[in-house]
Design an enzyme around this catalytic site. Sequence first.
Site, PDB file in Angstrom:
ATOM      1  N   LEU A  32       0.804  -1.219   0.000  1.00 48.73           N
ATOM      2  CA  LEU A  32       0.000   0.000   0.000  1.00 48.73           C
ATOM      3  C   LEU A  32       0.840   1.273   0.000  1.00 48.73           C
ATOM      4  CD1 LEU A  32      -2.213  -2.134   0.676  1.00 48.73           C
ATOM      5  CD2 LEU A  32      -3.348  -0.335   1.975  1.00 48.73           C
ATOM      6  N   TYR A 120      -2.484   8.988  13.132  1.00 55.11           N
ATOM      7  CA  TYR A 120      -3.194   7.821  12.610  1.00 55.11           C
ATOM      8  C   TYR A 120      -4.622   8.184  12.230  1.00 55.11           C
ATOM      9  CZ  TYR A 120      -5.776   3.415  12.713  1.00 55.11           C
ATOM     10  OH  TYR A 120      -6.614   2.356  12.408  1.00 55.11           O
TER      11      TYR A 120
END
Length: 282
Positions: A32, A120
């Site tokens: 990714l 995050y």
Amino acid sequence: MILVFGRSGQVARELAALAPDARFLGRAEADLSDPAACAAQIMALRPAVVINTAAYTAVDKAEEEEARATVVNGEAPGAMARACAELGIPFLHISTDYVFDGQGDQPRGADDPVAPLNAYGRSKRAGEVAVAESGAGYAVLRTSWVFSAHGNNFVKTMLRLSETRDQLTVVGDQIGGPTPARAIAAALLSLAGQMQVGRPSRGIYHFAGQPATSWAEFAREIFHQAGRATEVSDIPASDYPTPAVRPLNSRLDCADLETDFGIKAPNWTQGLAEVLKDLKHG
């Protein structure tokens, strides 16, 4: 064919058990950190539906690696979703309660304002936006406090600590919904099936274990069900500082998912019993 990004994570492993005929791409096949390569895999394989379970999940490390986390959690899902839009197939993606600021004591709805407290959370929000803007038919499933018999998670950590400790201090003022990875996998497969036959195909939904609880109460239930004598004392999150600030209120309102797709939020205590059984016999 169902194409799943992710192979070794908690949800991916549960998907493999529930849908063994799906095609799973691990990091070796689809990294990714290279969004274009992920999109190319979709175009080459031409699946019927794509489910992305892969992510950058090192919450504290993301404070130092926000750019990398944003590529993996933000740009890659966007590239995948745009490929799905080109093929006219549904795209399903997992997000997090960490997109919220954790204020108050009421469950957050999918349409409530977001304000991530950490890198995050910001990276996962970037992914939500990219997917929503892709033009694909999509469902983003926000979840929280994932646990299973696989990988690293709170249940396995508590069990390991209880082998050598008869007392533990655990944060008691962060409230959320522990969510079994198996239930998430089942929900994703139900969504995928329904979306392929024309059910609502654009939206963010919440899916988290009920009822809401604290980490400390979660630990007590783990020890109760596992027959461990370890005692738990509550401490405030301020006594357990971490590089990334966690939201105090991670309650999620899951009503929309049941209304639109008939998928009910899981009971986490039942899910815990299944995980403990898996660990015992695994």
